[in-house]
Design a protein around this motif. Structure first.
Motif, mmCIF file in Angstrom:
data_model
loop_
_atom_site.group_PDB
_atom_site.id
_atom_site.type_symbol
_atom_site.label_atom_id
_atom_site.label_comp_id
_atom_site.label_asym_id
_atom_site.label_seq_id
_atom_site.Cartn_x
_atom_site.Cartn_y
_atom_site.Cartn_z
ATOM 1 N N SER A 272 6.483 9.952 18.583
ATOM 2 C CA SER A 272 6.328 9.761 17.138
ATOM 3 C C SER A 272 6.373 8.294 16.755
ATOM 4 C CB SER A 272 7.416 10.534 16.381
ATOM 5 O OG SER A 272 8.685 9.928 16.527
ATOM 6 N N GLY A 273 6.994 7.474 17.604
ATOM 7 C CA GLY A 273 7.035 6.042 17.322
ATOM 8 C C GLY A 273 5.672 5.390 17.292
ATOM 9 N N PHE A 274 4.694 5.958 18.010
ATOM 10 C CA PHE A 274 3.345 5.399 17.970
ATOM 11 C C PHE A 274 2.768 5.471 16.553
ATOM 12 C CE2 PHE A 274 3.489 6.625 22.552
ATOM 13 C CZ PHE A 274 3.259 5.364 23.080
ATOM 14 N N GLY A 275 3.014 6.575 15.866
ATOM 15 C CA GLY A 275 2.520 6.695 14.495
ATOM 16 C C GLY A 275 3.345 5.898 13.509
ATOM 17 N N CYS A 276 4.680 5.991 13.644
ATOM 18 C CA CYS A 276 5.552 5.274 12.708
ATOM 19 C C CYS A 276 5.319 3.768 12.763
ATOM 20 C CB CYS A 276 7.012 5.584 13.027
ATOM 21 S SG CYS A 276 7.483 7.313 12.796
ATOM 22 N N GLY A 277 4.982 3.255 13.953
ATOM 23 C CA GLY A 277 4.811 1.818 14.109
ATOM 24 C C GLY A 277 3.664 1.222 13.316
ATOM 25 N N PHE A 278 2.722 2.057 12.880
ATOM 26 C CA PHE A 278 1.598 1.544 12.093
ATOM 27 C C PHE A 278 1.989 1.227 10.648
ATOM 28 C CE2 PHE A 278 -1.071 3.023 15.505
ATOM 29 C CZ PHE A 278 -2.237 2.290 15.387
ATOM 30 N N ILE A 279 3.017 1.872 10.132
ATOM 31 C CA ILE A 279 3.213 1.864 8.687
ATOM 32 C C ILE A 279 3.804 0.564 8.174
ATOM 33 C CG2 ILE A 279 4.248 3.095 6.747
ATOM 34 C CD1 ILE A 279 2.040 4.600 8.314
ATOM 35 N N TYR A 280 4.797 0.005 8.866
ATOM 36 C CA TYR A 280 5.457 -1.196 8.340
ATOM 37 C C TYR A 280 4.501 -2.388 8.211
ATOM 38 C CZ TYR A 280 8.614 -5.150 7.932
ATOM 39 O OH TYR A 280 9.225 -6.305 7.522
ATOM 40 N N PRO A 281 3.796 -2.816 9.284
ATOM 41 C CA PRO A 281 2.876 -3.943 9.105
ATOM 42 C C PRO A 281 1.745 -3.637 8.135
ATOM 43 C CG PRO A 281 2.612 -2.976 11.290
ATOM 44 C CD PRO A 281 3.835 -2.368 10.686
ATOM 45 N N THR A 282 1.339 -2.360 8.061
ATOM 46 C CA THR A 282 0.294 -1.980 7.115
ATOM 47 C C THR A 282 0.774 -2.157 5.678
ATOM 48 O OG1 THR A 282 -0.632 -0.381 8.671
ATOM 49 C CG2 THR A 282 -1.195 -0.094 6.356
ATOM 50 N N ALA A 283 2.014 -1.732 5.403
ATOM 51 C CA ALA A 283 2.557 -1.862 4.051
ATOM 52 C C ALA A 283 2.709 -3.325 3.659
ATOM 53 C CB ALA A 283 3.904 -1.145 3.968
ATOM 54 N N VAL A 284 3.234 -4.151 4.572
ATOM 55 C CA VAL A 284 3.394 -5.573 4.272
ATOM 56 C C VAL A 284 2.037 -6.226 4.025
ATOM 57 C CG1 VAL A 284 4.134 -7.795 5.211
ATOM 58 C CG2 VAL A 284 5.585 -5.781 5.480
ATOM 59 N N LYS A 285 1.055 -5.894 4.863
ATOM 60 C CA LYS A 285 -0.293 -6.445 4.693
ATOM 61 C C LYS A 285 -0.880 -6.049 3.338
ATOM 62 C CE LYS A 285 -4.285 -8.221 6.175
ATOM 63 N NZ LYS A 285 -4.458 -9.640 6.543
ATOM 64 N N ALA A 286 -0.733 -4.784 2.972
ATOM 65 C CA ALA A 286 -1.285 -4.318 1.699
ATOM 66 C C ALA A 286 -0.642 -5.045 0.521
ATOM 67 C CB ALA A 286 -1.077 -2.808 1.570
ATOM 68 N N ILE A 287 0.669 -5.214 0.568
ATOM 69 C CA ILE A 287 1.358 -5.899 -0.538
ATOM 70 C C ILE A 287 0.976 -7.369 -0.578
ATOM 71 C CG2 ILE A 287 3.644 -6.643 -1.321
ATOM 72 C CD1 ILE A 287 4.661 -3.873 -0.425
ATOM 73 N N MET A 288 0.847 -8.016 0.573
ATOM 74 C CA MET A 288 0.435 -9.423 0.589
ATOM 75 C C MET A 288 -0.982 -9.592 0.031
ATOM 76 S SD MET A 288 2.895 -11.301 1.670
ATOM 77 C CE MET A 288 4.521 -10.563 1.890
ATOM 78 N N MET A 289 -1.837 -8.593 0.249
ATOM 79 C CA MET A 289 -3.216 -8.686 -0.254
ATOM 80 C C MET A 289 -3.299 -8.409 -1.751
ATOM 81 S SD MET A 289 -5.715 -7.010 2.675
ATOM 82 C CE MET A 289 -4.987 -5.377 2.552
ATOM 83 N N TRP A 290 -2.491 -7.484 -2.262
ATOM 84 C CA TRP A 290 -2.676 -7.002 -3.624
ATOM 85 C C TRP A 290 -1.698 -7.586 -4.640
ATOM 86 C CZ3 TRP A 290 -6.856 -4.738 -5.380
ATOM 87 C CH2 TRP A 290 -7.675 -4.018 -4.499
ATOM 88 N N PHE A 291 -0.584 -8.172 -4.191
ATOM 89 C CA PHE A 291 0.417 -8.675 -5.130
ATOM 90 C C PHE A 291 0.494 -10.193 -5.077
ATOM 91 C CE2 PHE A 291 1.618 -4.310 -5.117
ATOM 92 C CZ PHE A 291 2.296 -4.091 -6.302
#
Length: 481
Positions: free
Chosen positions: A117-136
């Motif tokens: 399950s760590g393979f899937g969970c590992g995608f979310i944190y950098p994705t969230a940070v990237k999205a916030i850096m792009m949009w905020f």
């Protein structure tokens, strides 16, 4: 002939950033619900598989085996394929793996599936940070990341409040089934509602009012925000030893490989990552062992102990956005002092838990509140600091590297805590070990150099100051889009 951004674009970007925050918040909720299942279910798992405290700790740490290397890969990948695709991949893998845990016939198989399950969970944190850096915009990022990180604690609250009762009624498997169903639902939400920025659309387009009394030309008023983001990114990355980028997503992706290597060499990002490692030792040891501690030493029932764990998570959920607001507004965008204060609170909480005895209930409530605010509520600020240290172009890589380091703490902390309890027969030495981890985190953060990213509002000619330095000339020297 110069081009001018349409006036409607800033309004759309400003509104849509809250949709982005809502989607990544939901993804975070699901991922950490699956990761935090073990804590509230620990009494039932301990009885079903006849486990020791150390073995319960290894169940919590199992996800980190795949989670840590995936963070690095996903941090690089999200800068290439975009946040939307990474978000869908992560939630889908998480749902499949966590759902399979409910079918595990043995402790060993459960360990393997939790690791997957760590393979899937590992995608979310950098994705969230990237999205916030792009949009905020920069002045809102710590608050946005703090709100997003509160999903970790809300998921912990839900799990702690619901899963013990579910386990009593339907068995421990029901908790993992619930987490899997929610992961599939959020994967669908990401498909429908999330999108990456279009060309010319990003945090640069969030409107910034001109300085009072300045009579800015219409074209300068519209074009200045784009120049601000580009120059801010450029100066931040030059000061931190990272490659110069323009703030244009298409050009940023061309520089992502050198940016990733620069992130790995950045002294400050590594210091932030190792500080996060010690804070994760505290956080995940507490989340894995707190219910057993309260049930064993304080004679609470599993459901009551789960309620106290939910209270601790709730304190962290409140503390994350509040600490972000304090950093954004009261500290002028400085992250390090707030992080050091949170680490100090975590150390104080663990010291209280080591010293108090059953019956000292007010002290227990105080310790759990401080543990929630400091030991659980630090993640949003550290993610913001790492993203700002690297700059928007390498934010995903920075998030992946720091989170990979902090997962060493997730891997080591819970089983170490449990091993100390098993060997000594007491929880006090384990809590004092957590105090030591908090002191090490404070010491590492003291050596971090924060990026100089403070921006004033633009003058009439479109120029502005970054960290007290005029930057209009730097913008004119940057490559054209």
């Amino acid at each position: 002939m110069s081009s001018v951004v349409p006036a409607v674009a800033p309004v759309r970007a400003a509104r849509y950033r809250f949709v982005v925050l809502g989607v990544v918040w939901c993804a975070y909720l699901v991922v950490f619900l699956s990761r935090l299942c073990v804590g509230p279910l620990s009494p039932f798992l301990k009885d079903s598989f006849h486990l020791s405290h150390a073995q319960i700790g290894w169940l919590t740490s199992a996800t980190a085996v795949a989670y840590a290397p995936t963070l690095v890969l996903a941090g690089w990948l999200v800068d290439h394929i975009g946040a939307r695709r990474a978000l869908i991949i992560g939630t889908l893998i998480t749902g499949v793996s966590v759902g399979a845990v409910a079918l595990a016939p043995s402790y060993e198989v459960m360990l393997l599936l939790l690791a997957c399950s760590g393979f899937g969970c590992g995608f979310i944190y950098p994705t969230a940070v990237k999205a916030i850096m792009m949009w905020f915009p920069q002045q809102e990022r710590a608050t946005a990341v703090g709100v997003n990180q509160s999903a970790v604690n809300i998921s912990g609250m839900l799990g702690a409040a619901i899963m013990p009762s579910l386990a009593l009624s339907l068995g421990w498997q029901s908790g993992f089934v619930l987490a899997a169903i929610m992961a599939f639902v959020i994967c669908g939400v990401a498909v429908v509602f999330y999108r990456d920025p279009r060309p010319g659309e990003s945090a640069a387009l969030v409107p910034v009012a001109p300085r009072a009394g300045a009579a800015a030309a219409p074209e300068a008023q519209l074009a200045a925000p784009e120049a601000q983001l580009a120059a801010a990114s450029a100066f931040s990355e030059l000061e931190q030893g990272l490659p110069l980028v323009t703030g244009d997503e298409r050009l940023d992706r061309a520089a992502v490989n050198p940016g990733f290597l620069a992130v790995l060499r950045s002294r400050d990002i590594l210091l932030e990552g190792f500080a996060a490692m010690f804070l994760c030792v505290i956080e995940f040891s507490a989340l894995a062992q707190l219910v057993l501690f309260l049930k064993g030493d304080w004679a609470f029932t599993a459901v009551a102990a789960g309620g106290l764990l939910a209270f601790c998570q709730g304190a962290g959920a409140i503390g994350k956005p509040i600490s972000g607001l304090v950093s954004d507004r009261l500290l002028g965008g400085r992250r390090r002092p707030a992080l050091m204060a949170l680490a100090g609170l975590a150390g104080v909480a663990c010291a209280i838990l080591a010293l108090i005895r059953p019956g000292q209930t007010p002290a227990l409530w105080l310790a759990l509140a401080l543990l929630g605010v400091g030991g659980v509520g630090w993640g949003g600020l550290l993610g913001t600091l790492a993203g700002e240290t690297a700059g928007p172009a390498a934010a995903g890589a920075a998030a992946g590297v720091t989170a990979a380091l902090d997962n060493i703490g997730i891997f080591v902390g819970p089983p170490l805590f449990g091993w100390i309890v098993d060997r000594t027969g007491s929880y006090a030495p384990a809590w004092w070990t957590m105090v030591g981890a908090a002191l090490l985190a404070v010491a590492l953060l003291a050596f971090v150099r924060e990026p100089r990213r403070s921006m004033s509002r633009p003058d009439a000619d479109g120029s502005f100051e970054l960290g007290g330095r005029p930057v209009r000339d730097a913008v004119t020297q940057m490559p054209p889009p």
